[in-house]
Design a protein around this motif. Structure first.
Motif, PDB file in Angstrom:
ATOM      1  N   ASP A   1      34.939  -6.602  37.397  1.00 22.23           N
ATOM      2  CA  ASP A   1      33.757  -6.358  38.228  1.00 22.23           C
ATOM      3  C   ASP A   1      32.663  -5.794  37.335  1.00 22.23           C
ATOM      4  N   CYS A   2      31.627  -6.573  37.086  1.00 19.35           N
ATOM      5  CA  CYS A   2      30.556  -6.179  36.166  1.00 19.35           C
ATOM      6  C   CYS A   2      29.372  -5.516  36.880  1.00 19.35           C
ATOM      7  N   THR A   3      29.544  -5.179  38.155  1.00 17.77           N
ATOM      8  CA  THR A   3      28.504  -4.471  38.884  1.00 17.77           C
ATOM      9  C   THR A   3      28.213  -3.158  38.174  1.00 17.77           C
ATOM     10  N   LYS A   4      26.947  -2.853  37.976  1.00 24.24           N
ATOM     11  CA  LYS A   4      26.586  -1.603  37.313  1.00 24.24           C
ATOM     12  C   LYS A   4      26.563  -0.468  38.322  1.00 24.24           C
ATOM     13  N   VAL A   5      27.138   0.664  37.924  1.00 20.48           N
ATOM     14  CA  VAL A   5      27.140   1.872  38.743  1.00 20.48           C
ATOM     15  C   VAL A   5      26.658   3.031  37.893  1.00 20.48           C
ATOM     16  N   LYS A   6      25.941   3.941  38.520  1.00 25.37           N
ATOM     17  CA  LYS A   6      25.498   5.154  37.847  1.00 25.37           C
ATOM     18  C   LYS A   6      26.547   6.220  38.113  1.00 25.37           C
TER      19      LYS A   6
ATOM     20  N   PHE B   1      31.970  11.115  38.846  1.00 27.62           N
ATOM     21  CA  PHE B   1      31.702  10.734  40.230  1.00 27.62           C
ATOM     22  C   PHE B   1      30.630   9.646  40.272  1.00 27.62           C
ATOM     23  N   ILE B   2      30.584   8.907  41.375  1.00 26.87           N
ATOM     24  CA  ILE B   2      29.492   7.951  41.568  1.00 26.87           C
ATOM     25  C   ILE B   2      28.439   8.521  42.516  1.00 26.87           C
ATOM     26  N   LYS B   3      28.694   9.720  43.039  1.00 29.57           N
ATOM     27  CA  LYS B   3      27.718  10.404  43.886  1.00 29.57           C
ATOM     28  C   LYS B   3      27.300  11.693  43.201  1.00 29.57           C
ATOM     29  N   VAL B   4      26.012  11.876  43.003  1.00 28.33           N
ATOM     30  CA  VAL B   4      25.504  13.068  42.334  1.00 28.33           C
ATOM     31  C   VAL B   4      25.878  14.326  43.108  1.00 28.33           C
ATOM     32  N   GLU B   5      25.930  14.229  44.429  1.00 29.36           N
ATOM     33  CA  GLU B   5      26.250  15.391  45.254  1.00 29.36           C
ATOM     34  C   GLU B   5      27.628  15.962  44.897  1.00 29.36           C
ATOM     35  N   GLU B   6      28.587  15.098  44.638  1.00 31.26           N
ATOM     36  CA  GLU B   6      29.934  15.556  44.304  1.00 31.26           C
ATOM     37  C   GLU B   6      29.968  16.276  42.958  1.00 31.26           C
ATOM     38  N   ALA B   7      29.182  15.804  42.002  1.00 25.26           N
ATOM     39  CA  ALA B   7      29.120  16.457  40.692  1.00 25.26           C
ATOM     40  C   ALA B   7      28.468  17.831  40.803  1.00 25.26           C
ATOM     41  N   ILE B   8      27.425  17.939  41.617  1.00 31.22           N
ATOM     42  CA  ILE B   8      26.758  19.226  41.804  1.00 31.22           C
ATOM     43  C   ILE B   8      27.682  20.203  42.520  1.00 31.22           C
ATOM     44  N   VAL B   9      28.438  19.727  43.498  1.00 29.80           N
ATOM     45  CA  VAL B   9      29.408  20.586  44.198  1.00 29.80           C
ATOM     46  C   VAL B   9      30.432  21.133  43.202  1.00 29.80           C
TER      47      VAL B   9
ATOM     48  N   MET C   1      27.385   2.497  33.897  1.00 26.34           N
ATOM     49  CA  MET C   1      28.461   1.683  33.337  1.00 26.34           C
ATOM     50  C   MET C   1      28.820   0.591  34.326  1.00 26.34           C
ATOM     51  N   GLN C   2      29.646  -0.316  33.878  1.00 24.43           N
ATOM     52  CA  GLN C   2      30.109  -1.374  34.763  1.00 24.43           C
ATOM     53  C   GLN C   2      31.281  -0.856  35.588  1.00 24.43           C
TER      54      GLN C   2
ATOM     55  N   TRP D   1      34.134  -2.000  36.321  1.00 23.65           N
ATOM     56  CA  TRP D   1      35.468  -2.114  35.722  1.00 23.65           C
ATOM     57  C   TRP D   1      35.724  -0.980  34.737  1.00 23.65           C
ATOM     58  N   GLN D   2      34.674  -0.508  34.059  1.00 23.91           N
ATOM     59  CA  GLN D   2      34.843   0.611  33.133  1.00 23.91           C
ATOM     60  C   GLN D   2      35.205   1.883  33.909  1.00 23.91           C
ATOM     61  N   LEU D   3      34.529   2.107  35.017  1.00 24.22           N
ATOM     62  CA  LEU D   3      34.837   3.263  35.856  1.00 24.22           C
ATOM     63  C   LEU D   3      36.254   3.149  36.404  1.00 24.22           C
ATOM     64  N   ASP D   4      36.629   1.970  36.833  1.00 21.36           N
ATOM     65  CA  ASP D   4      37.968   1.761  37.385  1.00 21.36           C
ATOM     66  C   ASP D   4      39.065   2.052  36.369  1.00 21.36           C
ATOM     67  N   GLN D   5      38.785   1.850  35.107  1.00 20.66           N
ATOM     68  CA  GLN D   5      39.789   2.071  34.067  1.00 20.66           C
ATOM     69  C   GLN D   5      39.862   3.526  33.608  1.00 20.66           C
ATOM     70  N   MET D   6      39.012   4.386  34.143  1.00 23.74           N
ATOM     71  CA  MET D   6      38.986   5.782  33.698  1.00 23.74           C
ATOM     72  C   MET D   6      40.179   6.581  34.177  1.00 23.74           C
ATOM     73  N   GLY D   7      40.886   6.128  35.164  1.00 24.29           N
ATOM     74  CA  GLY D   7      42.038   6.876  35.637  1.00 24.29           C
ATOM     75  C   GLY D   7      42.038   6.975  37.128  1.00 24.29           C
ATOM     76  N   GLU D   8      43.150   7.440  37.657  1.00 24.18           N
ATOM     77  CA  GLU D   8      43.314   7.448  39.104  1.00 24.18           C
ATOM     78  C   GLU D   8      42.703   8.654  39.794  1.00 24.18           C
ATOM     79  N   PHE D   9      42.320   9.677  39.061  1.00 25.36           N
ATOM     80  CA  PHE D   9      41.822  10.889  39.691  1.00 25.36           C
ATOM     81  C   PHE D   9      40.312  10.988  39.584  1.00 25.36           C
ATOM     82  N   ASN D  10      39.613  10.051  40.212  1.00 30.27           N
ATOM     83  CA  ASN D  10      38.162  10.114  40.295  1.00 30.27           C
ATOM     84  C   ASN D  10      37.504  10.150  38.919  1.00 30.27           C
ATOM     85  N   GLY D  11      38.083   9.455  37.952  1.00 33.46           N
ATOM     86  CA  GLY D  11      37.459   9.374  36.640  1.00 33.46           C
ATOM     87  C   GLY D  11      37.800  10.491  35.694  1.00 33.46           C
TER      88      GLY D  11
END
Length: 97
Positions: free
Chosen positions: A3-8, A22-30, A83-84, A86-96
């Motif tokens: 999946d080559c969709t780009k995600v921030k 995280f893919i949501k800034v709110e979660e990183a700030i929390v 990142m794409q 697929w790169q995020l998906d390969q980071m691991g099972e615990f939310n990256g």
């Protein structure tokens, strides 16, 4: 097929180390605020933490920032990286982690 969709992505850096991605800034700030709250002499309630997160996210508009690493508080940073999927998906099972 990849999946080559780009995600921030948003990765908090706290004094103890790098947090999850995280893919949501709110979660990183929390994550940052929760760590700050643990070291505070007077701990904030969950409602107060949520209000702070919303204020920081909305006021600073972190979700609109370009890729890079930015200091939010003295020892707390947030790394923004596009990142794409697929790169995020390969980071691991615990939310990256």
């Amino acid at each position: 097929m990849l999946d080559c969709t780009k995600v921030k992505t948003f990765t908090p850096h706290i004094p103890a180390g790098t947090g999850p991605t995280f893919i949501k800034v709110e979660e990183a700030i929390v994550e940052i605020l929760a760590d700050l709250n643990q070291s505070a002499t007077r701990m904030l309630s969950n409602d107060q933490l949520e209000m702070m997160e919303q204020f920081i996210t909305d006021t600073l508009r972190i979700g609109d920032w370009i890729d890079g690493t930015y200091t939010i508080f003295e020892d707390y940073q947030i790394e923004i990286k596009t990142m794409q999927q697929w790169q995020l998906d390969q980071m691991g099972e615990f939310n990256g982690y």
